[in-house]
Design an enzyme around this catalytic site. Structure first.
Site, PDB file in Angstrom:
ATOM      1  CB  VAL A 329      -6.883 -39.337  43.220  1.00 12.47           C
ATOM      2  CG1 VAL A 329      -8.235 -40.026  43.179  1.00 12.47           C
ATOM      3  CG2 VAL A 329      -7.060 -37.824  43.179  1.00 12.47           C
ATOM      4  CG  ASP A 406      -6.884 -38.052  33.660  1.00 12.50           C
ATOM      5  OD1 ASP A 406      -6.652 -39.184  33.196  1.00 12.50           O
ATOM      6  OD2 ASP A 406      -6.002 -37.358  34.216  1.00 12.50           O
ATOM      7  N   GLY A 548      -1.961 -40.254  36.636  1.00 14.30           N
ATOM      8  CA  GLY A 548      -3.220 -39.572  36.318  1.00 14.30           C
ATOM      9  C   GLY A 548      -4.085 -39.473  37.559  1.00 14.30           C
ATOM     10  CD  GLU A 549      -5.851 -42.759  40.433  1.00 13.51           C
ATOM     11  OE1 GLU A 549      -5.716 -42.264  41.561  1.00 13.51           O
ATOM     12  OE2 GLU A 549      -5.772 -43.980  40.223  1.00 13.51           O
ATOM     13  N   GLY A 550      -5.430 -37.186  38.841  1.00 18.08           N
ATOM     14  CA  GLY A 550      -5.310 -35.918  39.557  1.00 18.08           C
ATOM     15  C   GLY A 550      -4.227 -35.966  40.627  1.00 18.08           C
TER      16      GLY A 550
END
Ligand SMILES: Cc1cc2nc3c(=O)[nH]c(=O)nc-3n(C[C@H](O)[C@H](O)[C@H](O)COP(=O)(O)O)c2cc1C
Length: 582
Positions: A329, A406, A548-550
């Site tokens: 990210v 997240d 994930g992570e954005g």
């Protein structure tokens, strides 16, 4: 009710108004200084006003060093320039461009500079009030600065505070004894005019927070001004969320049809631009930059059920990685010019305070939802509030686009349960393989979701109850983040399945919140497609990501920005003199 006529201590109206006026019209001034010197008697009056400030135990810990020597100011300006350069080097794209346009000091543009220092030892050991709170010495010197600033405004003198200094370097230049600290470096001079608003607000760097956000009744949390019914922020944002502005959407659609391109040729981006206009209530909408991705991190009790091949400690380890700038990210955000902020909303470890980390832990991880509710309703409400406050803070800090991120080992399991609860989907259909699991673990994961649903019998009409049943803290906080963005009419780009599950909760609390949501991408998790269908959102990117992570949302940022820019910058057939299709 107090009768003003009985308040004989009150100043006459006009004088009272002048006091409020000088408070409202005091500005930090960096531009438009005039060369003329500040007469000694004027400067002496202003310094005498500073010297009348309140101080802990009447210790009067300040000294004022008045600097006019040009060579000294040049050396000091060079110190400030170096630190400003180091600050600029750390800024993400849009911020760096904005910083470049700001003026952050006027050391050489003003005829006089004043340094306010603090002697923390002045008055000796028994200084009244300083024993329990040593910081009160600094506070006292800051109050002297405030007096100086206000008196200067009344004299028509501008003051600009410069804080881009290494204190020791500055102290050496000023010959400050070791027991004195620098509190403020102030550039003082006559100005052509005082701006009506802070320059940082006019430049869009940051916005003024409403005073009602800062006033709490009795205990922290219930907000409102005296005489108003205090509200909790969640009720406040839900009440503020409204449908998109139909007139702005119509204007955007009409403009798209008049732009120098075949009608509809920008595909989904035309819809994005129309939705951005509807959200902003104006066409063209503002560019969604600067942007900030908030990575909400938390742990999950359901991890104990063996639903992830990764140990729980990885959540905290990845938080450290985000803060060190080493995660995917971070790389994508650097490319897209977005800032990364990490919010600890429930990591099951003590995290070191580091720049970029917002410590907002509700609890060190949720409980296992197969054994009982993942969290209490109060915890769910608290996590929702954390999320909306983060949204408010990031928007007040000048961001015009919010991006969800997240981190939480086992959070795809909680997401599957939430998606089933809100959409009625079958767990076998909504549960995915997360970070990559084998068939046996996948079967267990589906069974865990089924057990959770059977145990809690969630009611989708009670979104806080559903969040409390399954968690996690990051889902609840993300739901609050989406609501906070929607209330401020700022676009929120959603990442994958975790953000989707949170958006379902947000939509259940305030259906119009979906108007602020842009689906960044379609994740490989099957529950995500179910979610996007339910929300009526079309993903912008479909690359089979499942990290994930954005990450997926950050990749979509340039697309959302391009959609707004097209509406703003592309010429129309009439303006460009291009013939329309017959
Ligand atoms: C402690 C402190 C340090 C500041 N440091 C700087 C600075 O280094 N450079 C700058 O341009 N402004 C600085 N400012 C000014 C703020 O940016 C300014 O007060 C704020 O934007 C609000 O604007 P206003 O003072 O005009 O109301 C500082 C202000 C304070 C209180």
């Amino acid at each position: 009710m107090s009768d003003p006529n009985h308040n004989h201590n009150r100043y006459p109206d006009e004088q009272r108004e002048t006091v409020y006026r000088v408070i409202a019209e005091r500005r930090d001034v960096r531009r438009g200084f005039r060369a003329e010197p500040v007469p000694d008697d004027v400067l002496a009056r202003v310094l005498a006003a500073a010297h009348q400030a309140p101080s802990v135990g009447f210790s009067q810990p300040w000294d004022f060093i008045v600097i006019t020597d040009r060579a000294r100011r040049e050396r000091i300006a060079a110190l400030a320039r170096r630190h400003a350069g180091e600050f600029a080097d750390e800024l993400p794209g849009a911020r760096a461009r904005a910083f470049d346009r700001l003026k952050i000091e006027s050391i050489l543009d003003t005829p006089v500079n004043v340094v306010v220092s603090c002697d923390k030892t002045r008055g000796g050991r028994h200084t009244l009030g300083r024993r329990t709170q040593p910081k009160t010495a600094d506070f006292s010197s800051v109050l002297a600065v405030a007096n100086l600033w206000l008196a200067a405004r009344a004299e028509g003198l501008g003051v600009g505070w410069v804080s881009f200094f290494d204190e020791r370097e500055l102290a050496a230049e000023l010959g400050l004894p070791a027991h004195l600290e620098v509190i403020a470096y102030l550039c003082v001079g006559y100005v052509t005019e005082f701006a009506p608003e802070p320059e940082l607000a006019t430049a869009g760097w940051a916005r003024r927070r409403p005073v009602a956000w800062a006033v709490h009744a009795e205990r922290y949390g219930r907000r409102g001004l005296p005489g108003e019914e205090p509200v909790d922020p969640l009720a406040d944002v839900i009440a503020a969320i409204a449908p998109p502005d139909a007139a702005a959407m119509t204007a955007a659609r009409e403009r798209q049809d008049r732009m120098t391109k075949p009608r509809g040729s920008l595909g989904l981006l035309e819809d994005v631009s129309v939705r951005l206009a509807g959200l902003a209530g104006t066409c063209p909408p503002p560019l969604p930059e600067p942007a900030c991705v908030a990575v909400f991190a938390a742990d999950h009790g359901v991890h104990a059920q063996g639903v992830s091949p990764w140990p729980q400690e990885v959540t905290a380890q990845m938080v450290a990685n985000f803060l060190a700038g080493g995660a995917v990210v971070n790389a994508f955000a650097a490319q897209a010019g977005a800032e990364v902020t990490v919010v600890d909303v429930g990591v099951a470890a003590e995290l070191e305070p580091l720049p970029g980390l917002l410590p907002r832990k509700i609890a060190p991880g949720t409980a296992d939802f197969t054994q009982g509710p993942a969290m209490t309703r109060e915890q769910a409400a608290a996590a929702l509030t954390v999320g909306l406050e983060v949204a408010r803070d990031l928007v007040a800090a000048g961001n015009r686009c919010l991006i969800t991120g997240d981190m939480g080992i086992a959070n795809t399991t909680a997401s599957a349960a939430l998606i089933c609860a809100f959409t009625g989907a079958d767990p076998a259909e909504a549960t995915g393989r997360g970070t990559g699991i084998d068939a046996a673990m996948f079967a267990r994961k589906v069974e865990v979701v089924c057990r959770g649903l059977a145990r809690h019998r969630p009611d989708p009409a009670d979104p806080v109850g559903v969040l409390a049943a399954f968690g996690g803290f990051e889902h609840a906080a993300l739901a609050g983040f989406i609501l906070g963005g929607a209330a401020l009419r700022v676009p929120v780009i959603l990442d994958g399945v975790i953000a989707g599950a949170a958006a379902l909760a947000a939509a259940a609390l305030a259906p119009d919140a979906v108007g602020a949501c842009f689906a960044g991408h379609r994740s490989a998790e099957p529950g995500h497609a179910v979610t996007l269908n339910h929300l009526g959102l079309r993903p912008l990117v479909d690359l089979g990501l499942r990290l994930g992570e954005g990450t997926g949302a950050v990749l979509a940022l340039p697309l959302v920005q391009s959609a707004a820019r097209a509406l703003r910058d592309v010429a129309t057939f009439d303006s460009a003199g291009v013939a329309d299709k017959l």
